[in-house]
Scaffold this motif. Structure first.
Motif, PDB file in Angstrom:
ATOM      1  N   TYR A 200       5.910 -38.419   2.261  1.00 10.79           N
ATOM      2  CA  TYR A 200       5.931 -36.977   2.046  1.00 10.79           C
ATOM      3  C   TYR A 200       5.444 -36.218   3.277  1.00 10.79           C
ATOM      4  CZ  TYR A 200       6.152 -38.272  -2.936  1.00 10.79           C
ATOM      5  OH  TYR A 200       6.507 -38.818  -4.137  1.00 10.79           O
ATOM      6  N   ILE A 201       5.863 -34.963   3.347  1.00 15.32           N
ATOM      7  CA  ILE A 201       5.244 -33.990   4.251  1.00 15.32           C
ATOM      8  C   ILE A 201       4.630 -32.902   3.375  1.00 15.32           C
ATOM      9  CG2 ILE A 201       5.578 -32.265   6.050  1.00 15.32           C
ATOM     10  CD1 ILE A 201       7.936 -33.834   7.075  1.00 15.32           C
ATOM     11  N   VAL A 202       3.356 -32.602   3.606  1.00 14.75           N
ATOM     12  CA  VAL A 202       2.661 -31.577   2.823  1.00 14.75           C
ATOM     13  C   VAL A 202       2.448 -30.349   3.700  1.00 14.75           C
ATOM     14  CG1 VAL A 202       0.682 -31.055   1.380  1.00 14.75           C
ATOM     15  CG2 VAL A 202       1.451 -33.416   1.607  1.00 14.75           C
ATOM     16  N   PRO A 203       3.144 -29.231   3.439  1.00 15.94           N
ATOM     17  CA  PRO A 203       2.923 -28.007   4.228  1.00 15.94           C
ATOM     18  C   PRO A 203       1.638 -27.313   3.804  1.00 15.94           C
ATOM     19  CG  PRO A 203       4.588 -27.615   2.545  1.00 15.94           C
ATOM     20  CD  PRO A 203       4.212 -29.070   2.437  1.00 15.94           C
ATOM     21  N   ILE A 204       0.897 -26.824   4.780  1.00 17.11           N
ATOM     22  CA  ILE A 204      -0.344 -26.094   4.498  1.00 17.11           C
ATOM     23  C   ILE A 204      -0.331 -24.779   5.274  1.00 17.11           C
ATOM     24  CG2 ILE A 204      -2.860 -26.082   4.736  1.00 17.11           C
ATOM     25  CD1 ILE A 204      -2.888 -29.017   4.252  1.00 17.11           C
ATOM     26  N   GLY A 205      -0.408 -23.691   4.544  1.00 17.46           N
ATOM     27  CA  GLY A 205      -0.477 -22.375   5.172  1.00 17.46           C
ATOM     28  C   GLY A 205      -1.909 -22.014   5.515  1.00 17.46           C
ATOM     29  N   ILE A 206      -2.094 -21.368   6.659  1.00 17.50           N
ATOM     30  CA  ILE A 206      -3.420 -20.901   7.092  1.00 17.50           C
ATOM     31  C   ILE A 206      -3.288 -19.461   7.553  1.00 17.50           C
ATOM     32  CG2 ILE A 206      -5.359 -21.255   8.662  1.00 17.50           C
ATOM     33  CD1 ILE A 206      -4.616 -24.158   8.908  1.00 17.50           C
ATOM     34  N   GLN A 207      -4.143 -18.616   7.028  1.00 11.18           N
ATOM     35  CA  GLN A 207      -4.201 -17.212   7.432  1.00 11.18           C
ATOM     36  C   GLN A 207      -5.660 -16.763   7.501  1.00 11.18           C
ATOM     37  OE1 GLN A 207      -0.811 -16.277   4.337  1.00 11.18           O
ATOM     38  NE2 GLN A 207      -1.255 -14.403   5.471  1.00 11.18           N
ATOM     39  N   TYR A 208      -5.858 -15.590   8.084  1.00  9.05           N
ATOM     40  CA  TYR A 208      -7.205 -15.027   8.196  1.00  9.05           C
ATOM     41  C   TYR A 208      -7.171 -13.574   7.743  1.00  9.05           C
ATOM     42  CZ  TYR A 208      -7.992 -19.235  10.871  1.00  9.05           C
ATOM     43  OH  TYR A 208      -8.063 -20.553  11.249  1.00  9.05           O
ATOM     44  N   ARG A 209      -8.245 -13.166   7.101  1.00  5.56           N
ATOM     45  CA  ARG A 209      -8.336 -11.796   6.603  1.00  5.56           C
ATOM     46  C   ARG A 209      -9.728 -11.261   6.890  1.00  5.56           C
ATOM     47  NH1 ARG A 209      -6.611 -11.536   0.638  1.00  5.56           N
ATOM     48  NH2 ARG A 209      -4.566 -11.756   1.631  1.00  5.56           N
ATOM     49  N   TYR A 210      -9.792 -10.052   7.367  1.00  4.01           N
ATOM     50  CA  TYR A 210     -11.089  -9.422   7.631  1.00  4.01           C
ATOM     51  C   TYR A 210     -11.754  -9.035   6.314  1.00  4.01           C
ATOM     52  CZ  TYR A 210      -9.969  -9.267  12.566  1.00  4.01           C
ATOM     53  OH  TYR A 210      -9.674  -9.624  13.868  1.00  4.01           O
ATOM     54  N   ILE A 211     -13.034  -9.292   6.237  1.00  2.00           N
ATOM     55  CA  ILE A 211     -13.791  -8.943   5.028  1.00  2.00           C
ATOM     56  C   ILE A 211     -13.727  -7.438   4.804  1.00  2.00           C
ATOM     57  CG2 ILE A 211     -16.027  -9.029   3.892  1.00  2.00           C
ATOM     58  CD1 ILE A 211     -14.686 -11.754   4.277  1.00  2.00           C
ATOM     59  N   ASN A 212     -13.919  -6.678   5.856  1.00  2.00           N
ATOM     60  CA  ASN A 212     -13.759  -5.220   5.842  1.00  2.00           C
ATOM     61  C   ASN A 212     -12.805  -4.846   6.965  1.00  2.00           C
ATOM     62  OD1 ASN A 212     -15.779  -4.536   3.740  1.00  2.00           O
ATOM     63  ND2 ASN A 212     -17.226  -5.351   5.242  1.00  2.00           N
ATOM     64  N   PRO A 213     -11.795  -4.023   6.705  1.00  2.00           N
ATOM     65  CA  PRO A 213     -10.837  -3.666   7.759  1.00  2.00           C
ATOM     66  C   PRO A 213     -11.561  -3.108   8.988  1.00  2.00           C
ATOM     67  CG  PRO A 213     -10.061  -2.892   5.631  1.00  2.00           C
ATOM     68  CD  PRO A 213     -11.464  -3.400   5.419  1.00  2.00           C
ATOM     69  N   PRO A 214     -11.417  -3.728  10.165  1.00  2.00           N
ATOM     70  CA  PRO A 214     -12.208  -3.341  11.342  1.00  2.00           C
ATOM     71  C   PRO A 214     -11.569  -2.212  12.148  1.00  2.00           C
ATOM     72  CG  PRO A 214     -10.941  -5.290  11.865  1.00  2.00           C
ATOM     73  CD  PRO A 214     -10.597  -4.930  10.435  1.00  2.00           C
ATOM     74  N   TRP A 215     -11.274  -1.098  11.487  1.00  2.00           N
ATOM     75  CA  TRP A 215     -10.577  -0.026  12.193  1.00  2.00           C
ATOM     76  C   TRP A 215     -11.393   0.501  13.366  1.00  2.00           C
ATOM     77  CZ3 TRP A 215      -5.742  -0.133  11.352  1.00  2.00           C
ATOM     78  CH2 TRP A 215      -5.218  -0.389  10.083  1.00  2.00           C
ATOM     79  N   ASP A 216     -12.698   0.674  13.199  1.00  2.00           N
ATOM     80  CA  ASP A 216     -13.525   1.193  14.297  1.00  2.00           C
ATOM     81  C   ASP A 216     -13.555   0.219  15.469  1.00  2.00           C
ATOM     82  OD1 ASP A 216     -14.086   3.453  12.842  1.00  2.00           O
ATOM     83  OD2 ASP A 216     -16.031   2.738  12.116  1.00  2.00           O
ATOM     84  N   ALA A 217     -13.625  -1.095  15.178  1.00  2.00           N
ATOM     85  CA  ALA A 217     -13.629  -2.093  16.250  1.00  2.00           C
ATOM     86  C   ALA A 217     -12.289  -2.116  16.971  1.00  2.00           C
ATOM     87  CB  ALA A 217     -13.955  -3.473  15.674  1.00  2.00           C
ATOM     88  N   ILE A 218     -11.189  -1.949  16.234  1.00  2.00           N
ATOM     89  CA  ILE A 218      -9.863  -1.884  16.856  1.00  2.00           C
ATOM     90  C   ILE A 218      -9.775  -0.668  17.766  1.00  2.00           C
ATOM     91  CG2 ILE A 218      -7.412  -1.526  16.367  1.00  2.00           C
ATOM     92  CD1 ILE A 218      -7.845  -3.141  13.765  1.00  2.00           C
ATOM     93  N   ASP A 219     -10.273   0.462  17.271  1.00  2.00           N
ATOM     94  CA  ASP A 219     -10.295   1.693  18.075  1.00  2.00           C
ATOM     95  C   ASP A 219     -11.093   1.486  19.356  1.00  2.00           C
ATOM     96  OD1 ASP A 219     -11.765   4.312  18.879  1.00  2.00           O
ATOM     97  OD2 ASP A 219     -10.102   5.028  17.649  1.00  2.00           O
ATOM     98  N   HIS A 220     -12.251   0.844  19.242  1.00  2.00           N
ATOM     99  CA  HIS A 220     -13.112   0.623  20.407  1.00  2.00           C
ATOM    100  C   HIS A 220     -12.441  -0.308  21.415  1.00  2.00           C
ATOM    101  CE1 HIS A 220     -16.779   0.268  22.733  1.00  2.00           C
ATOM    102  NE2 HIS A 220     -16.727  -1.057  22.613  1.00  2.00           N
ATOM    103  N   LEU A 221     -11.822  -1.394  20.935  1.00  2.00           N
ATOM    104  CA  LEU A 221     -11.163  -2.325  21.846  1.00  2.00           C
ATOM    105  C   LEU A 221      -9.956  -1.671  22.511  1.00  2.00           C
ATOM    106  CD1 LEU A 221     -11.042  -5.120  23.056  1.00  2.00           C
ATOM    107  CD2 LEU A 221      -9.803  -5.920  21.041  1.00  2.00           C
TER     108      LEU A 221
END
Length: 464
Positions: A200-221
């Motif tokens: 068999y081949i077992v596919p595994i999905g991996i994603q990441y999600r911010y606990i709180n949307p980092p809009w201020d950090a995105i703005d700063h960067l």
């Protein structure tokens, strides 16, 4: 500082698998503390772990063989996989009444990782059951080792069919056929040995999600990138072709587009002035589509510059071209005639160092392209979530850092995140054995296509 190579070195020898149980036990104990110290991950969630628990139960009973094909959006993926195998699967097995021995996997990793992470990483991967592979060539020694492990190893074999991390949570890069081919080889080896275990081949999905949307950090960067790129305070604005959820997101998107367009214009000018790149003419009705077209033209031109230097033909996908360029560079840097027990003159050493330095400089073009392989031009516009904004801004940060001669890793942290791992339904390779006997190439291509679809189906909606 960048990890520039200025000296020729001995060849990159294969690092064989030398699994040691005590290394696994030590890393298992140390990993949670390491993750808290070195990453912004605060939680790892897993779905459908019972699928793996059942497969491991059958594997340890000698009833199957399987490969784990995981998505590779970020360097932190290994931490989530370790948590899945070492903690979640055993817990799920216990709930199902399945008695498991220690759960682990062999794995395939890029031979180039120890070059930038340190030689100790290669030794650690080896003792954790890893197999090194050079991605840009037919690495027969590595493939033979991986094939043997998949058919006869103590554990299943894990690999990332995308080949490298692409920086995107919701885009799966075109898959390389290696996992599919190894799986068919496993079936072939079992048939020859008159063994009946299904593969068999077992596919595994991996994603990441911010606990709180980092809009201020995105703005700063974004502000930092604007300053570094020389467009801070510009009054030029871009209005998106569709209505976005809030005024803040509309403003951020306009700034993101302006920055991307500015950097693209700078790079087009650079390649036009130094390498004679002809830039596309005409304006598309959709500015985002025009930006995407210009980007793809630029990426193709950057690869062409490196390919001409290494005397390579532009063949295959962008990923294929990147792999061949990487291998061509390595062959000039890591040389057989520079093994420790062989001596060359001081003048020959000087010339070898010069060749290595120039090869590394040409590989810079390929590294730039690697960061943008999966960029579509409409990724943020289609779904303007904090995750998609963050991914794109971080990719632009990589680019700006490389242009300034720096190393883009580790990346800046925009906020605390959680990892989401989803175990997919196993694909039975043994059921495709007759197709493989009729046409190996078609069977491998079909399996790779189905695996691509399976991984894409595991993408979890990040809408907020």
């Amino acid at each position: 500082m960048t990890n520039a190579i200025i000296r020729a070195q001995p060849p990159l020898d294969f690092i064989p698998e030398r699994f040691h149980p005590w290394v696994r036990r030590f890393v298992k104990v140390a990993l949670p503390g390491w993750v808290r110290w070195q990453t912004d991950l605060v939680n790892i969630k897993v779905s459908n772990a019972e699928v793996l628990a059942q497969l491991y139960g059958d594997f340890q009973a000698g009833k199957n063989r399987f490969a784990i094909a995981f998505r590779h959006p970020a360097p932190e993926d290994a931490y989530g996989l370790a948590h899945l195998l070492w903690h979640v699967v055993p817990q799920s097995a216990k709930q199902l009444g399945i008695n498991l021995q220690p759960v682990h996997s062999h794995f395939i990793y890029d031979r180039g990782i120890p070059l930038w992470a340190g030689n100790w990483v290669g030794k650690l991967c080896s003792r954790l059951g890893g197999v090194s592979i050079q991605r840009g060539k037919l690495d027969l020694v590595a493939l033979k080792s991986a094939r043997q492990l998949l058919a006869n190893g103590r554990f299943p074999l894990a690999a990332a069919p995308e080949g490298g991390n692409n920086g995107h949570n919701e885009i799966v890069s075109p898959l390389e056929p290696g996992v599919s081919q190894l799986s068919f080889w496993c079936v072939e080896d079992l048939v020859k040995a008159e063994r009946t275990e299904p593969v068999y081949i077992v596919p595994i999905g991996i994603q990441y999600r911010y606990i709180n949307p980092p809009w201020d950090a995105i703005d700063h960067l974004l502000s930092q990138l604007e300053t570094r790129s020389g467009i801070a305070g510009s009054s030029k604005k871009f209005m998106p072709p569709v209505e976005l959820p809030t005024a803040q997101i509309t403003n951020l998107y306009g700034r993101l587009y302006r920055l991307a367009e500015h950097l693209l214009t700078l790079m087009e000018g650079y390649y036009q002035q130094i390498y004679g790149l002809e830039c596309p003419n005409g304006e598309a009705a959709d500015a985002n589509a025009q930006l995407a077209t210009r980007l793809q033209h630029l990426l193709n031109g950057a690869l062409d510059v490196a390919e001409k230097y290494f005397d390579l033909r532009p063949k295959g996908s962008v990923i294929d071209r990147c792999r061949r360029l990487e291998q061509a560079g390595w062959e000039r840097i890591f040389r057989e005639d520079l093994r420790d027990d062989m001596a060359i003159s001081a003048v020959e050493r000087g010339l070898a160092d010069r060749i290595a330095e120039e090869a590394d400089l040409r590989m810079w073009h390929m590294r730039l392209v690697e960061s943008f392989v999966a960029v579509t031009g409409r990724y943020v516009l289609e779904k303007p979530t904090a995750e998609r904004f963050a991914e794109t801004v971080l990719l632009l940060t990589d680019m700006v850092t490389r242009l300034q001669g720096g190393n883009p890793f580790p990346r800046p942290s925009l906020g605390k995140r959680e990892a989401l791992l989803t175990v997919g339904e196993p694909i039975c390779v043994s059921d495709r054995w007759s197709d493989y006997k009729q046409s190996r190439r078609k069977a491998v291509a079909a399996l790779t296509k189905d695996l691509q679809g399976a991984l894409e189906a595991l993408i979890v909606d990040s809408g907020e």
